[in-house]
Design an enzyme around this catalytic site. Structure first.
Site, PDB file in Angstrom:
ATOM      1  N   ALA A   1      26.804 -10.759 -24.027  1.00  0.00           N
ATOM      2  CA  ALA A   1      27.978 -10.164 -23.362  1.00  0.00           C
ATOM      3  C   ALA A   1      27.846  -8.636 -23.473  1.00  0.00           C
ATOM      4  O   ALA A   1      28.727  -7.948 -23.995  1.00  0.00           O
ATOM      5  CB  ALA A   1      29.291 -10.670 -23.955  1.00  0.00           C
TER       6      ALA A   1
ATOM      7  N   HIS B   1      25.644  -1.593 -26.312  1.00  0.00           N
ATOM      8  CA  HIS B   1      24.333  -2.222 -26.505  1.00  0.00           C
ATOM      9  C   HIS B   1      23.254  -1.455 -25.733  1.00  0.00           C
ATOM     10  O   HIS B   1      22.150  -1.231 -26.236  1.00  0.00           O
ATOM     11  CB  HIS B   1      24.345  -3.664 -25.979  1.00  0.00           C
TER      12      HIS B   1
ATOM     13  N   GLN C   1      27.122 -16.625 -38.848  1.00  0.00           N
ATOM     14  CA  GLN C   1      27.936 -15.470 -39.225  1.00  0.00           C
ATOM     15  C   GLN C   1      29.385 -15.576 -38.753  1.00  0.00           C
ATOM     16  O   GLN C   1      30.153 -14.635 -38.900  1.00  0.00           O
ATOM     17  CB  GLN C   1      27.296 -14.177 -38.729  1.00  0.00           C
TER      18      GLN C   1
ATOM     19  N   GLY D   1      24.396  -0.463 -34.233  1.00  0.00           N
ATOM     20  CA  GLY D   1      25.498   0.431 -33.897  1.00  0.00           C
ATOM     21  C   GLY D   1      26.344   0.769 -35.122  1.00  0.00           C
ATOM     22  O   GLY D   1      26.613  -0.093 -35.957  1.00  0.00           O
TER      23      GLY D   1
ATOM     24  N   ASP E   1      29.705  -1.242 -36.371  1.00  0.00           N
ATOM     25  CA  ASP E   1      29.741  -2.281 -37.412  1.00  0.00           C
ATOM     26  C   ASP E   1      29.204  -1.663 -38.705  1.00  0.00           C
ATOM     27  O   ASP E   1      28.079  -1.925 -39.129  1.00  0.00           O
ATOM     28  CB  ASP E   1      28.918  -3.482 -36.956  1.00  0.00           C
TER      29      ASP E   1
ATOM     30  N   LEU F   1      33.723   0.202 -27.609  1.00  0.00           N
ATOM     31  CA  LEU F   1      33.269  -0.896 -26.754  1.00  0.00           C
ATOM     32  C   LEU F   1      32.895  -2.080 -27.638  1.00  0.00           C
ATOM     33  O   LEU F   1      32.314  -1.918 -28.707  1.00  0.00           O
ATOM     34  CB  LEU F   1      32.074  -0.462 -25.912  1.00  0.00           C
TER      35      LEU F   1
ATOM     36  N   SER G   1      32.124  -6.609 -27.205  1.00  0.00           N
ATOM     37  CA  SER G   1      32.116  -7.794 -26.344  1.00  0.00           C
ATOM     38  C   SER G   1      33.476  -8.487 -26.384  1.00  0.00           C
ATOM     39  O   SER G   1      33.910  -9.081 -25.397  1.00  0.00           O
ATOM     40  CB  SER G   1      31.038  -8.773 -26.801  1.00  0.00           C
ATOM     41  N   ARG G   2      34.151  -8.411 -27.530  1.00  0.00           N
ATOM     42  CA  ARG G   2      35.455  -9.084 -27.662  1.00  0.00           C
ATOM     43  C   ARG G   2      36.545  -8.411 -26.837  1.00  0.00           C
ATOM     44  O   ARG G   2      37.595  -9.006 -26.601  1.00  0.00           O
ATOM     45  CB  ARG G   2      35.873  -9.164 -29.129  1.00  0.00           C
TER      46      ARG G   2
HETATM   47  P1  AMP Z   1      26.860  -7.556 -31.221  1.00  0.00           P
HETATM   48  O1  AMP Z   1      26.341  -8.083 -29.926  1.00  0.00           O
HETATM   49  O2  AMP Z   1      28.324  -7.323 -31.243  1.00  0.00           O
HETATM   50  O3  AMP Z   1      26.341  -8.320 -32.413  1.00  0.00           O
HETATM   51  O4  AMP Z   1      26.240  -6.111 -31.359  1.00  0.00           O
HETATM   52  C1  AMP Z   1      24.852  -5.884 -31.304  1.00  0.00           C
HETATM   53  C2  AMP Z   1      24.572  -4.472 -31.753  1.00  0.00           C
HETATM   54  O5  AMP Z   1      25.234  -3.560 -30.885  1.00  0.00           O
HETATM   55  C3  AMP Z   1      25.094  -4.198 -33.170  1.00  0.00           C
HETATM   56  O6  AMP Z   1      24.159  -3.370 -33.866  1.00  0.00           O
HETATM   57  C4  AMP Z   1      26.378  -3.452 -32.901  1.00  0.00           C
HETATM   58  O7  AMP Z   1      26.755  -2.587 -33.947  1.00  0.00           O
HETATM   59  C5  AMP Z   1      26.006  -2.664 -31.649  1.00  0.00           C
HETATM   60  N1  AMP Z   1      27.224  -2.266 -30.945  1.00  0.00           N
HETATM   61  C6  AMP Z   1      28.262  -3.052 -30.586  1.00  0.00           C
HETATM   62  N2  AMP Z   1      29.234  -2.310 -30.010  1.00  0.00           N
HETATM   63  C7  AMP Z   1      28.784  -1.024 -30.012  1.00  0.00           C
HETATM   64  C8  AMP Z   1      29.327   0.210 -29.560  1.00  0.00           C
HETATM   65  N3  AMP Z   1      30.539   0.298 -29.006  1.00  0.00           N
HETATM   66  N4  AMP Z   1      28.592   1.334 -29.717  1.00  0.00           N
HETATM   67  C9  AMP Z   1      27.366   1.283 -30.301  1.00  0.00           C
HETATM   68  N5  AMP Z   1      26.796   0.133 -30.754  1.00  0.00           N
HETATM   69  C10 AMP Z   1      27.490  -0.998 -30.605  1.00  0.00           C
END
Ligand code: AMP
Length: 289
Positions: free
Chosen positions: A33, A38, A62, A153, A156, A189, A191-192
């Site tokens: 998503a 990303h 997780q 990112g 987190d 930003l 995905s949720r």
């Molecule tokens: P996720 O798909 O949520 O597991 O995120 C995958 C990677 O994208 C993780 O390293 C997150 O920290 C990073 N990420 C998610 N949202 C953001 C954002 N708004 N800005 C920068 N990195 C992000």
């Protein structure tokens, strides 16, 4: 064109074969998503490593909340299109069974990886098992891809500390932490965010405003006491109607399970709050930029 592989073993073979010819892989693990946050990681990995690979895998290990897992947004076809436009060389996905074939379909037989000391407190306290699940999949992903660098990112924050721990213990890859990408109104930003109903979407930027209030107090008033900085954040959040799980401070160089006492010399402010049924997190360094 982005090469698309539907099995982790195929990705492992591809990475190994190209590495033998001198390719340096930058790696961006995701749960799909995809959004601009990303894609910023993908573009940076491309710039710095030349070749970039992305994993899209909603890791059940997780998720401490089955409902969160069930309704997590999924759009693999859309993800592949976005990745092609961002210069991604290879994307792969897979199932839990494919990532951990040795468990023979029994998730409880998967060997857990220790997430280290930064897994204690805040997210770790509120989401039992979450960081063990993160550490376990991240180590396995690193084993498959064997990247030079992996990109995460800052949004987190606690996860970046856990991932650094995993990389340190196994001797690589180099971890690169990238800034949080935000909507124009400040909301990080995520995905949720796609799950937010309009009235909650309107209120959600209060999280960023609360973080900015803490930074303003840090800079403008030289406030250094964690409880008072936290109070400033709670005051902003209280007006928003969001349900706050925590609004807290930590020393970014020395993670502690409990809230720090005494004056802070460095600080990161962290918030988790629910907007309707959607859990959002964000953070901000108070002493940087
Ligand atoms: P996720 O798909 O949520 O597991 O995120 C995958 C990677 O994208 C993780 O390293 C997150 O920290 C990073 N990420 C998610 N949202 C953001 C954002 N708004 N800005 C920068 N990195 C992000």
């Amino acid at each position: 064109m982005t090469l698309r592989l539907d099995a982790p073993a195929a990705a492992r073979e591809h990475c190994a074969a190209t590495r033998d010819k001198g390719t340096r892989w930058g790696f961006v693990p995701t749960m799909g998503a995809l959004h601009e946050g990303h894609l910023a990681l993908v573009r940076r990995a491309k710039r710095e490593c030349g070749t970039v690979c992305v994993s899209v895998f909603i890791n059940p290990l997780q998720f401490n909340d089955p409902r969160d897992l069930e309704r997590y947004p999924r759009d693999f076809e859309g993800d592949v299109r976005l990745l092609s436009s961002a210069g991604c060389d290879m994307v792969f996905t897979g199932t839990l069974e494919q990532f951990f074939p040795e468990a023979q379909g029994a998730p409880q037989a998967i060997r857990s990886v220790d997430p280290g000391p930064a897994a204690l407190g805040l997210e770790g306290a509120l989401r039992p098992g979450h960081f063990t699940g993160v550490a376990t999949i991240v180590e396995r992903l690193f084993d498959f891809v064997r990247p030079e660098c992996a990109y995460f990112g800052a949004k987190d924050y606690q996860q970046t500390l856990v991932v650094r721990h995993v990389a340190r213990v196994r001797g690589g890859p180099r971890i690169v932490v990238c800034p949080t990408e935000r909507a124009p109104d400040g909301l990080a930003l995520s995905s949720r965010n796609a799950l937010l109903e309009p009235s909650w979407r309107e209120r959600a930027p209060a999280i960023h405003r609360a973080l900015l209030a803490a930074r303003e107090a840090w800079r403008g008033e030289s406030l250094r006491a964690a409880p008072e900085l936290a109070r400033r954040m709670h005051a902003v959040l209280a007006q928003s109607g969001l349900s706050v799980e925590y609004a807290a401070l930590r020393d970014p160089e020395a993670w502690t399970e409990a809230d720090p006492r005494g004056a802070l010399s460095r600080a990161v402010a962290l918030i988790a709050a629910r907007a309707g049924g959607v859990r959002l997190i964000d953070n901000l360094r108070l002493d940087a930029e």
